[in-house]
Design a protein around this motif. Structure first.
Motif: not given
Lengths: 91, 598
Positions: A43-47, A49-52, B82, B117-118, B121, B203
């Motif tokens: 999920l992080w890699s899809l953006g 992330t905490p704060g999104a 990803n 952001r993505r 990462v 982020h």
């Protein structure tokens, strides 16, 4: 536009699955699952992330939400694992 | 205007990467799915790689050469990723290996400017490879339209690498990219071993360099995007799309164009002319028969390939390319997720399944985007079992469309049921897991005519290069079998199955043999038979069902072997053939029992 803060769990976060269409929030965390250890990283890699900041676009079939400018669809079990804070409902 | 922002001191320093070397500099293009890597690759190298609007268009590495200043570079285009760590799908692993090894000296990360952001990462993961990098912010125009502004100099300063703004489809930003390559540097990313810390870094950096003003969204696109994913509007839209597909491919392609090609161009033009010419110039009767006889290379092989299948393939590729570029196909995954779960897959599998309608062999490769080996195996099996490719789809429509809609519905009903049953069984028998359904939906876009035409043209050329030789080889094989009398033996041997079990005319035996070579070749044979009134409606449905359930073609079989190994390939073929014949026999029995007529 009226902003209503809704807090449902002890830490004031809700799961993405509990949000209604049109509600917005900020991702706080992704709950880990011992069965699916890579879930958060995926999920992080899809953006996600905490704060999104996210907006729910559709709740059935599949939870569709906008995260940044990415439109994502996830199954319900994944939506339940995404904890969201500062939920606003657009009136 | 696109521009290149480079940290000032670095820009003044002598270009560190431009020097004489023993081999060309290797530049690896990497980035999230659907950010436009293949467009960038095309502009740099002049080679066209299929470009579409959905993640997973590119599932293999493509290489090309580009001139940068006076230097020749090897550029590689990679499948979108990803992540390069943790749980990766097969296409992501391919990219990781291409980036990590000595295959790449310099990394160009292509990012969607709207999703910084993505991208960051991924930048953090790439930084761990410790190679010089350039960051390209593509689709800067779309970001701008959505009120997103990125402070590019600040971003370049923080990362300490060149950052280039680009609108790749319009060719803007490429001279800046070429300049930036010479200044590529190792990115400055705080060394954080843990993925969550890198997510936080991405982020925070995004918050520092990005400003979002107003969310002014293009309303027509937004409305379409929403309508196509909601059941109430999405399902009627899907039916309309299928109907349009049927009208364009099944009616215009398979009936109108094929009619003109088969009856007029070949029937009245090419074939009589060829026969006339051969009769007068070729002395040997055998050679004459070989060229223009019943199983003649021209009268059968070319007629099938060019007159019957080509018009259909071309019309299908055109409309299919339109759907690909519009971003519509991934939206179907939302509706399919629940059904696919029954078969041990998730909604994402709709991509290879729908692509299979274009070509099952290519779609077999596309299964690389699926999460687990079990999902890949099930998808490959179902593709081989039930998904008819464009050429075959259209011959089906051409034959059954002329008989009745009920016949068409029966065929698809039987094939879909068979896929569900086999998928359900496979999900239970095979070991392994299903991955959770998480999918990115590309924005709805109006397809670019240029890309659409290029893509269709290349696919038609590819069809001509791949299918026509097989059609001709198949015809030669049939000719030889006929000459040595083997065809009669074969038909006799097949009689218990073909006429007994399936209730088909004896001549279908040889068509089923052709179907082993390529399903569409077999289907073209059936088409021919049906046109000349040798098949009843019921027989057509039975024969087409059996043919559809066969392994698509020799090429598909080899692709399965390449992707999953010989044992699995043979096992799939071994499972599918009895299912195909068994289903046909069952269908014949039921039709006979109830006296069904179409």
């Amino acid at each position: 536009m009226s902003l209503i803060s809704l807090a449902c769990s002890s830490d004031g976060t809700r799961s993405l699955a509990s949000l209604d269409e049109g509600q917005r929030g900020v991702v706080v965390s992704v709950v880990d699952d011992p069965e699916d250890t890579d879930r958060s990283e995926r999920l992080w890699s899809l953006g996600v992330t905490p704060g999104a900041s996210i907006t729910v676009l559709q709740t059935f079939p599949g939870v569709v939400f906008l995260c940044d400018q990415t439109e994502l669809v996830v199954e319900r079990s994944i939506a339940r694992a995404i904890r969201v804070g500062s939920v606003e409902a657009l009136s | 205007m696109p521009s290149c922002h480079i940290v000032r001191e670095r820009a003044a320093a002598p270009a560190p990467l431009l020097k004489l070397r023993s081999r060309p500099l290797r530049v690896g293009l990497v980035g999230q799915p659907n950010v436009g890597k293949s467009v960038v690759f095309g502009h740099l190298t002049g080679r066209y790689v299929t470009v579409s609007n959905y993640p997973g268009t590119t599932v293999a590495i493509t290489r090309g050469r580009a001139m940068v200043g006076a230097e020749v570079c090897d550029v590689i285009d990679t499948p979108g990723v990803n992540t390069l760590e943790g749980a990766m799908s097969e296409d992501e692993r391919i990219t990781r290996d291409a980036m990590a090894g000595s295959h790449t000296d310099l990394i160009v990360q292509v990012a969607d400017a709207r999703n910084l952001r993505r991208a960051l990462v991924l930048t953090a993961q790439l930084a761990r490879l410790n190679k010089p990098m350039v960051l390209v912010l593509n689709m800067i125009d779309e970001a701008f339209a959505r009120g997103i502004a990125v402070d590019v100099p600040a971003l370049a300063a923080e990362l300490q690498i060149p950052v280039v703004e680009m609108v790749a489809v319009e060719g803007r930003g490429f001279s800046e990219l070429r300049d930036a390559l010479a200044l590529a540097a190792r990115p400055h990313v705080p060394a954080q071993p843990h993925a969550s810390a890198r997510a936080v870094w991405a982020h925070e950096l995004t918050e520092r360099v990005r400003r979002i003003s107003t969310l002014s969204l293009a309303s027509v696109q937004e409305a379409l995007a929403s309508a196509t994913r909601r059941p109430l509007t999405g399902i009627p839209i899907l039916l309309m799309v299928l109907y349009a597909l049927y009208l364009f491919v099944g009616v215009f392609g398979a009936q109108t164009l094929v009619g003109v090609m088969e009856k007029d161009v070949f029937g009245r033009g090419i074939n009589p002319a060829a026969i006339w010419l051969v009769d007068r110039t070729v002395p040997s009767a055998l050679a004459r028969d070989f060229l223009v006889g019943e199983y003649g290379v021209v009268t059968m092989g070319l007629t099938y390939a060019i007159a019957i299948v080509l018009p259909v393939v071309a019309t299908f590729f055109l409309i299919f390319g339109f759907l690909e570029d519009s971003g519509y196909i991934p939206r179907l995954a939302i509706f399919c997720d629940r059904t696919f779960r029954v078969m041990g897959l998730n909604g994402k599998a709709v991509l290879p399944m729908v692509l299979g309608l274009g070509c099952d062999t290519m779609a077999t490769m596309t299964t690389r985007i699926l999460g687990t080996p079990k999902e890949r195996l099930i998808a490959i099996l179902l593709l081989a079992l039930g998904v008819p490719c464009s050429a075959q789809l259209a011959t089906i429509m051409g034959i059954l469309g002329g008989i009745s809609v009920v016949a068409l519905a029966t065929l698809f009903g039987v094939v879909l049921t068979q896929m569900l049953v086999v998928g359900w069984l496979a999900a239970r028998v095979l070991k392994g897991e299903r991955s959770p359904f998480i999918l990115e939906l590309p924005p709805i876009r109006w397809p670019r005519l240029g890309n659409l035409l290029t893509k269709t043209r290349l696919r038609v050329w590819w069809y001509l290069g791949e299918a026509v030789p097989l059609f001709l080889a198949g015809t030669v094989l049939l000719f030889v079998l006929d000459r040595i009398g083997a065809l009669t033996v074969l038909s006799a041997a097949g009689r218990p199955v073909v006429t007994g079990l399936l209730g088909l005319p004896e001549s279908t035996a040889q068509i089923l043999v052709m179907g082993f070579l390529r399903r569409d070749y077999g289907a073209a044979g059936l088409f021919h038979l049906a046109r000349s009134g040798q098949l009843t409606g019921v027989q057509a449905v039975v024969a087409l069902t059996v043919m559809t359930l066969f392994v698509p073609c020799i090429a598909n079989f080899f692709m399965m072997v390449r992707e999953r190994g010989l044992r699995t390939g043979l096992a799939i073929a071994g499972v599918i053939t009895p299912i195909a014949i068994g289903t046909g026999a069952g269908l014949h029995y039921v039709f006979d029992l109830f006296g069904v007529q179409f």
